[in-house]
Every structure is written in structure tokens, then in C-alpha cells.
Scaffold this active site. Sequence first.
Site, PDB file in Angstrom:
ATOM      1  N   SER A   1      -5.585 -11.630  15.510  1.00 47.52           N
ATOM      2  CA  SER A   1      -4.232 -11.307  15.946  1.00 47.52           C
ATOM      3  C   SER A   1      -3.936  -9.811  15.969  1.00 47.52           C
ATOM      4  CB  SER A   1      -3.193 -12.033  15.086  1.00 47.52           C
ATOM      5  OG  SER A   1      -3.283 -11.623  13.743  1.00 47.52           O
TER       6      SER A   1
ATOM      7  N   HIS B   1      -1.723  -6.261  11.667  1.00 49.20           N
ATOM      8  CA  HIS B   1      -0.897  -6.319  12.868  1.00 49.20           C
ATOM      9  C   HIS B   1      -0.415  -4.925  13.263  1.00 49.20           C
ATOM     10  CE1 HIS B   1       0.154 -10.748  11.708  1.00 49.20           C
ATOM     11  NE2 HIS B   1      -1.079 -10.620  12.171  1.00 49.20           N
TER      12      HIS B   1
END
Length: 314
Positions: free
Chosen positions: A143, A194
Site C-alpha cells: 500500500s 504510507h
Amino acid sequence: MQRRQRINVGLMLLFSQIYQVGVRNIPPVTLATMAANIFLFLNPMKSLWEVCISVQEGYQRGDWQRLLLSPFHHADDWHLYFNMVSMLWKGTRLERKLGSVLFGCIIAAFSQLIGVMYIILEMLLAEILVEPMYRQQCAVGFSGVLFALKVLINHYYPGGSSNVMGFHVPNRYACWVELIAIHIVSPGSSFVGHLAGILVGLLYTQGPLKKILKMFAGSLSSDDHSPRPTHFNSSGYARYSSDQYQPNNMQQDYSRYTGGLNEEEQYERAVRNSLNDIGGPQNERRPYGFWIPPEEQLEQEEIRRRRLNRFNRQ
């Protein structure tokens, strides 16, 4: 590595989404990236603790192989499912816009640079906050790359807004709001991983990375640097479309893939399903990350046991 014996519902749903879209309708680099993630989930090269990236394991011990492996390994089938559904949407949209050669260079570069950025950020946090725990936090998952691709989508498709936890946010700020929102919904997720993805995405859109990758992609292909996007239909033949992919159709496709859930709602459902799988308080492992108590509260052996069993998920 031994996985818990249960039905991989997330994996089955992922195959179902791929079937509904049609393999021939997925551009080649996007499809290959998804295939690599699925293959390594079913046939992991090493245990998750041996592939996750951290300052201690990657930088201090020089195990740089983790940069290559960590983005393509996932903790469980739901972790894989939500990352790959997001990749299906983002990858298809960007690959049709940029062409497969450039997009392949972007995926290859981002998957490695995000690990480097993650190590740099964790080292800075450890020094600034005088907290050695940040050197030990280990991250795994794709991610970070997806956050970087989201920055690119907002760059190539400016304007509009996103619904983030019920609030309409301009797309140019959406990745920052989602960074915080996902961490609220899933506190154990890798916030730094992230953030590393967003910063690498900005290195491409606002820094020199775009020029470097375009030059490299140009050396790999005799085509024009801005190739015309290709749409693959279900018959297997290719047809060329206009440079602007239809965003409304794409949003409808994405809603079909995800059941209408935005990315935060997907993460929330993944956490809930993972908690149900774990089965309650008898197992302390948090499904989307780990927390290491202060070292003075535990013996060294206990700390090692916890580190081996817990990791952050990107």
C-alpha cells in the site's frame, strides 16, 4: 512459513473481481504486478519477519534484499485483497494513461524507493524522538506503492473531490487526509510506510523522478515517450482510445470491484474480518501492526518473541 488453515475468502473475492473485469481487460504491467503479489502470497519466499523492512534489519544489518521482497508480501488474504483491488483500479487507469513501459518503470522504482524512504523516516523519528522502537518497526505490503500511485492519479487527473469518511475533500489533498483517516480506522497500519509512499509520489510529480523515469523508459522502447493508451477488450484484440480515459466509467468499475466502499471503509472491513479470524483476546496479535512495550517492562527474550510475531502492514 506456516499459514493458518482456513478458507482464504479474500483471495477468492480477488479472483472473482479479476474474473468479472476479465484478464484481457487488465493492462499487462498491472496484471503482472497483481500476479506477482498473489504468487508470493501463495508461495512466500521467506517468513514475514524475514522479508519485512526496518531500519534494524535493512540498514543496520545490511539485509537489503528486504527492499525487493517487502512490498510484494502480505500478512493475510484480506491484506492482499484490498491492496490488489486498489491496484486493479489505480494501475489500470495510470497504465492506460502513461503506457506500459513507463508505468512498469514507475512500479519498479516506487517499490524500491518507498522502502528507502521508509528507512529514512524511521531513522529520523528515532533520532528526533529519542525512541529506538522506530528502528525496529518492520513493515510489509504494497500500500505504500498505492499511496504513491494515488498522488500520480491526482496529478494526471486534477480537479474533483473524494469522499473521505463522509467528508468531500479536494483530490489534491485527499491522499493526506486519507493518510490520517486510515491510521485512525486502523491504528496498527504503517503510517510511516504510507507517508513514504506519498513522498515518493511527490518526488515524481514535483521533483526530478518523472524526468529520470521517462528517460529510462524511452531507452527501453522505440515508441514515443507519451504512447497512446491501449484498451484491451474481452476478445483479446487491442484498440486505441483517446488520451483521456473516461473517469465516470472508471469510478463505476471501481465501485463494482469494492462494493461501493471507499478505501477507508475497505480497510475498516479488512480489520474487522481479520479480528474475527483471530478469534478474540486469547491471541494478542493485532491484525494490522504491532506495538512493542517499553523495554524495561519486558525481559529481552520476551521482546524478541513479540518482534518475531508482530509486524506493521502497509
